[in-house]
Write an enzyme that holds these catalytic residues in place. Structure first.
Site, PDB file in Angstrom:
ATOM      1  N   ASP A 223       0.847  -1.174   0.000  1.00 32.00           N
ATOM      2  CA  ASP A 223       0.000   0.000   0.000  1.00 32.00           C
ATOM      3  C   ASP A 223       0.895   1.240   0.000  1.00 32.00           C
ATOM      4  O   ASP A 223       1.851   1.310   0.768  1.00 32.00           O
ATOM      5  CB  ASP A 223      -0.826  -0.031   1.293  1.00 32.00           C
ATOM      6  CG  ASP A 223      -2.137   0.678   1.132  1.00 32.00           C
ATOM      7  OD1 ASP A 223      -3.174   0.029   1.338  1.00 32.00           O
ATOM      8  OD2 ASP A 223      -2.111   1.871   0.813  1.00 32.00           O
TER       9      ASP A 223
ATOM     10  N   ASP B 241      -3.446   2.663  -5.542  1.00 29.84           N
ATOM     11  CA  ASP B 241      -2.301   2.710  -4.621  1.00 29.84           C
ATOM     12  C   ASP B 241      -2.152   1.434  -3.791  1.00 29.84           C
ATOM     13  O   ASP B 241      -1.523   1.443  -2.747  1.00 29.84           O
ATOM     14  CB  ASP B 241      -2.424   3.916  -3.692  1.00 29.84           C
ATOM     15  CG  ASP B 241      -3.572   3.772  -2.717  1.00 29.84           C
ATOM     16  OD1 ASP B 241      -4.480   2.978  -2.989  1.00 29.84           O
ATOM     17  OD2 ASP B 241      -3.558   4.466  -1.681  1.00 29.84           O
ATOM     18  N   GLU B 242      -2.742   0.344  -4.266  1.00 25.46           N
ATOM     19  CA  GLU B 242      -2.787  -0.860  -3.443  1.00 25.46           C
ATOM     20  C   GLU B 242      -2.606  -2.093  -4.331  1.00 25.46           C
ATOM     21  O   GLU B 242      -3.318  -2.253  -5.320  1.00 25.46           O
ATOM     22  CB  GLU B 242      -4.152  -0.884  -2.761  1.00 25.46           C
ATOM     23  CG  GLU B 242      -4.342  -1.916  -1.723  1.00 25.46           C
ATOM     24  CD  GLU B 242      -5.777  -1.856  -1.197  1.00 25.46           C
ATOM     25  OE1 GLU B 242      -5.970  -2.150  -0.019  1.00 25.46           O
ATOM     26  OE2 GLU B 242      -6.687  -1.518  -1.967  1.00 25.46           O
TER      27      GLU B 242
END
Length: 392
Positions: free
Chosen positions: A2, A98-99
């Site tokens: 993350d 973003d993960e």
DNA sequence: TCTGGGGTCCTAGGACCC
DNA sequence: TCTGGGGTCCTAGGACCC
């Protein structure tokens, strides 16, 4: 894996002299009607959270600087992070901008007995060195465990749960910290006297099924023990594309709404063609002044890809929604789903019975316009109606 | 404190088919 | 005569995630 306050990081990287020098940085919240997309860690000390209305955030942290969301840069930076991860893990699934989930199964021999925590930390350092993005990694044998562990790793760290330790690891969390439990489910859980994972884990499976239904009961029974059979799947395909806008001021004029609808249709159409896809379903979303959100969709037998066809379907859906309730609109959106691959150019149709939504000629024009925009910018070619106003 | 924009998944009812 | 049971697809709404 993350990225830590991703939008804040990218805003700083994009503007090192401005946003880069502001410890109290908020990203998002254009206009008074917006919300905060991401807050720097220093700003979070003041109680600011992502998703919080900008007005409230300003009250909590008046000295904070608000920067717009650097959308394009975020997409680009996310891709470079993804590319680095693909070099380091056999299976990488992007769960959001973003993960990412990495499945390292089968790399044990290659890594010659390196501890998982050491591997994770190596990935963290390489990503930082190659992309300038600070990230955190959580490790475990199950997706849900890895995900929750990532939170403990933040910022800029690593947290690994050893095999066999899943259930006791999960037991420390409150139920609202479990991904998949939101305000609605939490309320139901509270009514049964459950507030922590440990409490829920003490309830028999049958009771959970009886209280929350067989599906959700079984789901909860597994998650609070850290059981999550879902695979990390690198080939997950995009299922929908959408574009929506909350207006600075509510709009009640049908012609004005239709112009906005055209802009949104063009945005969605452009993304669709860039991915060489077509859509069978077009959806229009309308949020009224009182926040009542309504939606209408329509599925065609064949996929469409041109702005013109998307707009034609969307306009008729919008008319239907407005007919049912004509009141000032706060938000308008266009979405496409039921995505199919672009088919090769079709032959002339001999059964020209019903009027087609889009012809091969329409597609040729749309793709030509895309190429012009690629070369000379988005404003180089625009629909006449956007420039000219309501006349058709 | 009135609530963004991008998504995914689930549910439930109805149409339709065999 | 007014009725089965299986399946798929579509639609609308809602919960949830970052």
């Amino acid at each position: 894996m993350d990225c830590d306050s991703f939008f804040v990081q990218v805003a700083r990287l994009e503007d090192p002299e401005g946003a880069g020098k502001e410890p109290l940085l908020l990203v998002g919240g254009r206009s008074d009607r917006g919300v905060i997309t991401s807050a720097s860690y220093a700003a979070r000390e003041y109680g600011v959270r992502s998703g919080m209305p900008t007005r409230r955030a300003r009250q909590l942290c008046p000295e904070a600087v608000v920067a717009p969301v650097p959308r394009g840069a975020c997409v680009e930076r996310s891709r470079t992070v993804w590319a680095v991860l693909e070099e380091m893990s056999p299976v990488v699934q992007a769960a959001s901008i973003d993960e990412f989930y990495l499945d390292l199964t089968g790399t044990e021999r290659m890594l010659k007995g390196e501890e998982l925590a050491a591997t994770a930390d190596r990935i963290r350092r390489v990503v930082k060195a190659r992309t300038e993005v600070a990230v955190s990694l959580g490790g475990g044998t199950q997706r849900v465990v890895a995900k929750v562990a990532t939170r403990l790793a933040k910022p800029d760290g690593v947290h690994v749960v050893r095999p066999g330790g899943e259930a006791s690891f999960m037991a420390q969390f409150r139920l609202e910290q479990l991904p998949g439990i939101g305000p609605a489910f939490l309320e139901q859980l509270k009514k049964k006297g459950l507030t922590t994972c440990a409490e829920a884990a003490a309830v028999e499976r049958e009771w959970l099924a009886r209280w929350f239904g067989p599906g959700r009961g079984a789901w909860l029974w597994e998650r609070v023990r850290g059981i999550d059979a879902s695979e990390v799947d690198a080939r997950e395909r995009r299922k929908s594309i959408s574009s929506e806008r909350t207006f600075f001021a509510d709009i009640d004029d049908d012609d004005e709404l239709e112009r906005r609808l055209l802009e949104l249709s063009c945005s969605v159409g452009g993304q669709l063609r860039a991915k060489e896809l077509r859509a069978r379903t077009v959806t229009v979303k309308l949020r009224d002044f009182d926040y009542k959100t309504r939606q209408a969709g329509s599925t065609q037998p064949e996929g469409v890809e041109t702005d013109r066809a998307i707009f034609a379907v969307a306009a008729s859906l919008l008319h239907g929604l407005r007919h049912r309730r004509r009141t000032p609109a706060r938000l308008l959106g266009v979405g496409v789903s039921n995505l199919v691959r672009q088919a090769p150019a079709e032959q002339l149709e001999f059964f020209g019975g019903e009027a087609k939504l889009e012809t091969e000629r329409d597609r040729t024009i749309a793709r030509a316009v895309d190429r012009i925009r690629d070369r000379y910018g988005r404003e180089a070619v625009r629909p006449a109606r956007v420039l000219d106003g309501p006349e058709k």
